[in-house]
Write a protein that holds these residues in place. Structure first.
Motif, PDB file in Angstrom:
ATOM      1  N   PHE A   1       0.833  -1.200   0.000  1.00  0.00           N
ATOM      2  CA  PHE A   1       0.000   0.000   0.000  1.00  0.00           C
ATOM      3  C   PHE A   1       0.867   1.249   0.000  1.00  0.00           C
ATOM      4  CE2 PHE A   1      -2.356   3.424   2.097  1.00  0.00           C
ATOM      5  CZ  PHE A   1      -3.482   3.455   1.288  1.00  0.00           C
ATOM      6  N   ASN A   2       0.541   2.181  -0.869  1.00  0.00           N
ATOM      7  CA  ASN A   2       1.260   3.451  -0.946  1.00  0.00           C
ATOM      8  C   ASN A   2       0.272   4.576  -0.618  1.00  0.00           C
ATOM      9  OD1 ASN A   2       2.765   5.657  -1.631  1.00  0.00           O
ATOM     10  ND2 ASN A   2       3.158   5.074  -3.759  1.00  0.00           N
ATOM     11  N   PRO A   3       0.518   5.347   0.455  1.00  0.00           N
ATOM     12  CA  PRO A   3      -0.464   6.371   0.858  1.00  0.00           C
ATOM     13  C   PRO A   3      -0.417   7.624  -0.012  1.00  0.00           C
ATOM     14  CG  PRO A   3       1.406   6.426   2.353  1.00  0.00           C
ATOM     15  CD  PRO A   3       1.687   5.313   1.371  1.00  0.00           C
ATOM     16  N   LYS A   4      -0.406   7.433  -1.296  1.00  0.00           N
ATOM     17  CA  LYS A   4      -0.275   8.528  -2.265  1.00  0.00           C
ATOM     18  C   LYS A   4      -1.617   8.756  -2.949  1.00  0.00           C
ATOM     19  CE  LYS A   4       1.778   8.991  -6.914  1.00  0.00           C
ATOM     20  NZ  LYS A   4       0.748   8.496  -7.837  1.00  0.00           N
ATOM     21  N   MET A   5      -2.038   9.988  -2.976  1.00  0.00           N
ATOM     22  CA  MET A   5      -3.323  10.298  -3.648  1.00  0.00           C
ATOM     23  C   MET A   5      -3.130  11.478  -4.585  1.00  0.00           C
ATOM     24  SD  MET A   5      -7.014  10.879  -1.857  1.00  0.00           S
ATOM     25  CE  MET A   5      -8.164  12.121  -2.411  1.00  0.00           C
ATOM     26  N   ASP A   6      -3.407  11.253  -5.871  1.00  0.00           N
ATOM     27  CA  ASP A   6      -3.341  12.344  -6.852  1.00  0.00           C
ATOM     28  C   ASP A   6      -4.517  13.295  -6.635  1.00  0.00           C
ATOM     29  OD1 ASP A   6      -1.310  10.868  -7.973  1.00  0.00           O
ATOM     30  OD2 ASP A   6      -2.413  10.319  -9.797  1.00  0.00           O
ATOM     31  N   HIS A   7      -4.316  14.555  -6.944  1.00  0.00           N
ATOM     32  CA  HIS A   7      -5.471  15.469  -6.909  1.00  0.00           C
ATOM     33  C   HIS A   7      -6.546  14.983  -7.867  1.00  0.00           C
ATOM     34  CE1 HIS A   7      -7.979  18.940  -8.022  1.00  0.00           C
ATOM     35  NE2 HIS A   7      -7.855  19.239  -6.746  1.00  0.00           N
ATOM     36  N   LEU A   8      -6.150  14.307  -8.934  1.00  0.00           N
ATOM     37  CA  LEU A   8      -7.115  13.775  -9.902  1.00  0.00           C
ATOM     38  C   LEU A   8      -8.182  12.911  -9.228  1.00  0.00           C
ATOM     39  CD1 LEU A   8      -4.682  12.707 -12.779  1.00  0.00           C
ATOM     40  CD2 LEU A   8      -6.434  14.480 -12.946  1.00  0.00           C
ATOM     41  N   VAL A   9      -7.807  12.230  -8.112  1.00  0.00           N
ATOM     42  CA  VAL A   9      -8.757  11.332  -7.429  1.00  0.00           C
ATOM     43  C   VAL A   9      -9.932  12.117  -6.827  1.00  0.00           C
ATOM     44  CG1 VAL A   9      -8.982   9.536  -5.663  1.00  0.00           C
ATOM     45  CG2 VAL A   9      -6.856   9.740  -6.920  1.00  0.00           C
ATOM     46  N   CYS A  10      -9.779  13.418  -6.734  1.00  0.00           N
ATOM     47  CA  CYS A  10     -10.854  14.226  -6.136  1.00  0.00           C
ATOM     48  C   CYS A  10     -12.094  14.319  -7.019  1.00  0.00           C
ATOM     49  CB  CYS A  10     -10.331  15.607  -5.742  1.00  0.00           C
ATOM     50  SG  CYS A  10      -9.233  15.485  -4.300  1.00  0.00           S
ATOM     51  N   PHE A  11     -12.081  13.654  -8.191  1.00  0.00           N
ATOM     52  CA  PHE A  11     -13.334  13.508  -8.946  1.00  0.00           C
ATOM     53  C   PHE A  11     -14.260  12.524  -8.214  1.00  0.00           C
ATOM     54  CE2 PHE A  11     -13.836   9.226 -10.608  1.00  0.00           C
ATOM     55  CZ  PHE A  11     -12.593   8.662 -10.366  1.00  0.00           C
ATOM     56  N   LEU A  12     -13.668  11.662  -7.372  1.00  0.00           N
ATOM     57  CA  LEU A  12     -14.416  10.516  -6.838  1.00  0.00           C
ATOM     58  C   LEU A  12     -15.575  10.896  -5.904  1.00  0.00           C
ATOM     59  CD1 LEU A  12     -14.620   7.433  -6.948  1.00  0.00           C
ATOM     60  CD2 LEU A  12     -12.994   7.323  -5.063  1.00  0.00           C
ATOM     61  N   PRO A  13     -15.403  11.875  -4.992  1.00  0.00           N
ATOM     62  CA  PRO A  13     -16.560  12.222  -4.167  1.00  0.00           C
ATOM     63  C   PRO A  13     -17.783  12.587  -5.020  1.00  0.00           C
ATOM     64  CG  PRO A  13     -14.598  13.422  -3.424  1.00  0.00           C
ATOM     65  CD  PRO A  13     -14.194  12.628  -4.625  1.00  0.00           C
ATOM     66  N   GLY A  14     -17.567  13.356  -6.079  1.00  0.00           N
ATOM     67  CA  GLY A  14     -18.688  13.751  -6.945  1.00  0.00           C
ATOM     68  C   GLY A  14     -19.319  12.558  -7.634  1.00  0.00           C
ATOM     69  N   THR A  15     -18.479  11.655  -8.135  1.00  0.00           N
ATOM     70  CA  THR A  15     -19.005  10.482  -8.842  1.00  0.00           C
ATOM     71  C   THR A  15     -19.774   9.573  -7.883  1.00  0.00           C
ATOM     72  OG1 THR A  15     -17.254  10.613 -10.484  1.00  0.00           O
ATOM     73  CG2 THR A  15     -18.300   8.476 -10.230  1.00  0.00           C
ATOM     74  N   LEU A  16     -19.206   9.352  -6.681  1.00  0.00           N
ATOM     75  CA  LEU A  16     -19.905   8.518  -5.694  1.00  0.00           C
ATOM     76  C   LEU A  16     -21.259   9.128  -5.332  1.00  0.00           C
ATOM     77  CD1 LEU A  16     -16.924   7.669  -3.314  1.00  0.00           C
ATOM     78  CD2 LEU A  16     -18.258   5.990  -4.612  1.00  0.00           C
ATOM     79  N   ALA A  17     -21.277  10.448  -5.159  1.00  0.00           N
ATOM     80  CA  ALA A  17     -22.536  11.120  -4.797  1.00  0.00           C
ATOM     81  C   ALA A  17     -23.545  11.004  -5.938  1.00  0.00           C
ATOM     82  CB  ALA A  17     -22.261  12.582  -4.468  1.00  0.00           C
ATOM     83  N   LEU A  18     -23.061  11.113  -7.167  1.00  0.00           N
ATOM     84  CA  LEU A  18     -23.954  10.976  -8.329  1.00  0.00           C
ATOM     85  C   LEU A  18     -24.562   9.578  -8.361  1.00  0.00           C
ATOM     86  CD1 LEU A  18     -25.023  12.266 -10.999  1.00  0.00           C
ATOM     87  CD2 LEU A  18     -22.995  11.335 -12.130  1.00  0.00           C
ATOM     88  N   GLY A  19     -23.751   8.577  -8.053  1.00  0.00           N
ATOM     89  CA  GLY A  19     -24.260   7.205  -8.022  1.00  0.00           C
ATOM     90  C   GLY A  19     -25.325   7.041  -6.944  1.00  0.00           C
ATOM     91  N   ALA A  20     -25.040   7.565  -5.744  1.00  0.00           N
ATOM     92  CA  ALA A  20     -26.022   7.449  -4.649  1.00  0.00           C
ATOM     93  C   ALA A  20     -27.314   8.168  -5.030  1.00  0.00           C
ATOM     94  CB  ALA A  20     -25.433   8.039  -3.370  1.00  0.00           C
ATOM     95  N   HIS A  21     -27.185   9.313  -5.695  1.00  0.00           N
ATOM     96  CA  HIS A  21     -28.380  10.050  -6.141  1.00  0.00           C
ATOM     97  C   HIS A  21     -29.196   9.217  -7.136  1.00  0.00           C
ATOM     98  CE1 HIS A  21     -30.826  13.458  -7.378  1.00  0.00           C
ATOM     99  NE2 HIS A  21     -30.520  13.197  -8.630  1.00  0.00           N
TER     100      HIS A  21
END
Ligand code: DMJ
Length: 564
Positions: A382-402
């Motif tokens: 496991f590498n605790p590295k997160m690209d800023h690009l991953v910040c699309f994910l909250p929006g996509t997850l919320a869209l799915g829940a909606h």
């Protein structure tokens, strides 16, 4: 179809925003605080001064009031008068828009955030028009331009943003350029993914917003010219196409294509088929999805970053990320399912499985503030590295829940949104680095470490994009405030006085952020558009029940009829 002649041309008043958005006590308190924060320091001082003045007048002109402070209980009459004064003071502080003080007229109108986004766009456009007109990107510091495909990328990417923001004059000059100057008959290599999401996506969405057939004709032209990319032994497309010669090829050093690239052109090609009634576009991109759907080598729904155009197999196995080279694969699984009216079960199955894979293998919490983040897996490490690009994910997850997907997707979206926000506010400039490393040790300190090579900020949109989705679905005003803070930081550290905004080299150094002299087309195509939609109270403006945004923020309609 959306028409820009509606509310978005109207500068919204504070009371409008207030009455539409909030209907309970908690939200009202948040709203007052939000309004208070929107005022400048001068405006706040004036209001405090007024309040103090009213209080003093109250004490002077109602003597029994001061006596009451001597220890005797307040009589009902004096209590009523005191409350009246307080109410009057609050009323004045909320309603007053112009104050005369020492014969000076000072405006205390609250900041109009929509107007500030329009102003930012105009400033960016001014630089582009003056120094880079007709070229791909503005280099605002050197007052010149950069060329990538030589297709006026910034103009095409920004068309629908101008339409949505109601910038009629700017839109008309851009439209004229597209009609008279833009030619795809050029001996030039373009990247299939980038030209699909920015050019084809931009033209299709502008066609939908305006109804102007010229944009559809241009979209057909580029769509057809990109088709040679799909002529490969495996049907997995090559990365590059020469749109003048009609030939395609992989990069010089490999016959692999990037996974996110070959699986993130589907929304646009499928829409082109629907509009033209010509199935060839959707056939080639659906074939890619079918192949990837049944391909061995996934890890609980997570995909490797490369796929070979000869064999059609995954390569460089063992590295799993939601960042660069894989990100929009996940985004487009969900969005294609929504685009097609939720009738394609393989897409949903792959998406749900992938989110479970993320939860199982990539989620961790940081030591100091227990922030949930999405790391990477590198051959089981496991590498605790997160690209800023991953910040699309909250929006996509919320869209799915909606759209009816599990409620815990929304919970995860809220947690990740907080993390992306922290990636901004833990930096000295208030701007996120390109890549963050999360601190897993449980001691007090910063959650986010940034390596020297990762300190740049390219004016990327992903966090603002997710803030937009989360605001639309929760109506929680804090997401707007977070967005506002980001816009202020962009204005403070990336705005170039002669026009344009620049990417910077060091988000940790507010004294010398190191301008990089480049304004990416997605700053106009995506970042500013999402700011505007985040601050707009018109929730029907590009309703998320009618439109699905491609990965470059170009809205395309959700189909009324299932795909054929
Ligand atoms: C854009 O071109 C798109 O959002 C793409 O999906 C990722 N990279 C940039 C913005 O960061």
């Amino acid at each position: 179809m959306y028409s820009p002649s509606r509310k978005d041309f109207i500068a919204l008043t504070l009371s409008d925003q207030h009455s539409r958005s909030y209907n309970n006590g908690k939200h009202r308190r948040q709203s007052c605080w939000r309004k208070w924060k929107q005022l400048s320091r001068l405006q706040r001082s004036l209001i405090l001064f007024l309040l103090a003045l009213l209080l003093i007048c109250g004490l002077l002109f109602y003597p029994s009031f001061s006596e009451q402070w001597g220890g005797r209980p307040l009589s009902p009459l004096s209590l009523a008068v005191s409350l009246l004064y307080l109410h009057a003071a609050i009323y004045v502080s909320q309603r007053v828009s112009v104050v005369s003080l020492a014969s000076e007229i000072v405006s205390v109108k609250p900041v109009d955030r929509l107007e500030m986004v329009r102003e930012a766009f105009r400033h960016a456009w001014k630089g582009y028009k003056e120094f880079a007109w007709g070229h791909d990107e503005l280099k605002p510091v050197s007052k010149s331009y950069g060329e990538w495909f030589g297709l006026g990328l910034t103009i095409i990417d920004a068309l629908d943003t101008m339409w949505i923001l109601g910038l009629k004059e700017e839109f008309e000059e851009a439209r004229k350029w597209v009609e008279t100057e833009l030619s795809f008959s050029k001996n030039v290599d373009v990247n299939l993914f980038e030209s699909t999401i920015r050019i084809l996506g931009g033209l299709l969405s502008t066609y939908h917003l305006t109804g102007d057939e010229m944009f559809l004709e241009k979209a057909k032209d580029i769509g057809l010219r990109l088709m040679p990319a799909f002529k490969t032994p495996s049907k997995i497309p090559f990365s590059d196409v020469n749109i003048g010669k009609g030939t395609a090829h992989p990069p010089r050093w490999t016959s692999d294509s990037t996974l996110a690239e070959v699986t993130s052109v589907q929304l646009e090609f499928r829409e082109l088929s629907r509009l033209t009634q010509d199935p060839q576009y959707q056939e080639v991109v659906n074939e890619v999805m079918k192949l990837v759907h049944k391909l061995p080598g996934k890890h609980d729904g997570l995909v490797p970053m490369f796929i070979n155009t000869n064999s059609g197999q995954f390569t460089h196995k063992g590295v799993f990320t939601l960042g660069a080279r894989a990100d929009s694969y996940y985004e487009y699984l969900l969005k294609q399912w929504i685009q097609g009216g939720k009738t394609e079960p393989d897409l949903l199955e792959d998406y749900l499985e992938a989110i479970e894979g993320v939860k199982k293998h990539l989620l961790r919490t940081s030591g100091p503030r227990k922030l949930t983040f999405v790391g990477e897996l590198n051959h089981n490490r496991f590498n605790p590295k997160m690209d800023h690009l991953v910040c699309f994910l909250p929006g996509t997850l919320a869209l799915g829940a909606h759209n009816g997907l599990p409620e815990d997707h929304m919970e995860l979206a809220l947690q990740l949104m907080e993390t992306c926000h922290q990636m901004y506010i833990q930096m000295e400039t208030g701007l996120s680095p390109e890549i963050a490393h999360f601190n897993l040790q449980p001691y007090d300190g910063r959650d986010v470490d940034v390596k020297p090579a990762d300190r740049h900020n390219l004016l990327r949109p992903e966090t603002v994009e997710s803030l937009f989705y989360l605001y639309r679905f929760t109506k929680d005003a804090k997401y707007r405030d977070w967005g506002w803070d980001i816009l202020e930081s962009f204005n403070k550290y990336t705005r170039v006085p002669s026009g344009g905004y620049t990417s910077i080299s060091n988000v940790r150094d507010p004294v010398n952020p190191g301008p990089r002299d480049k304004m990416e087309s997605f700053f106009l195509g995506e970042t500013l558009k999402y700011f505007y939609l985040l601050f707009s109270d018109d929730l029907e403006l590009l309703s998320l029940d009618k439109y699905v945004f491609n990965t470059e923020a170009h809205p395309l309609p959700i189909w009324q009829l299932p795909p054929v």
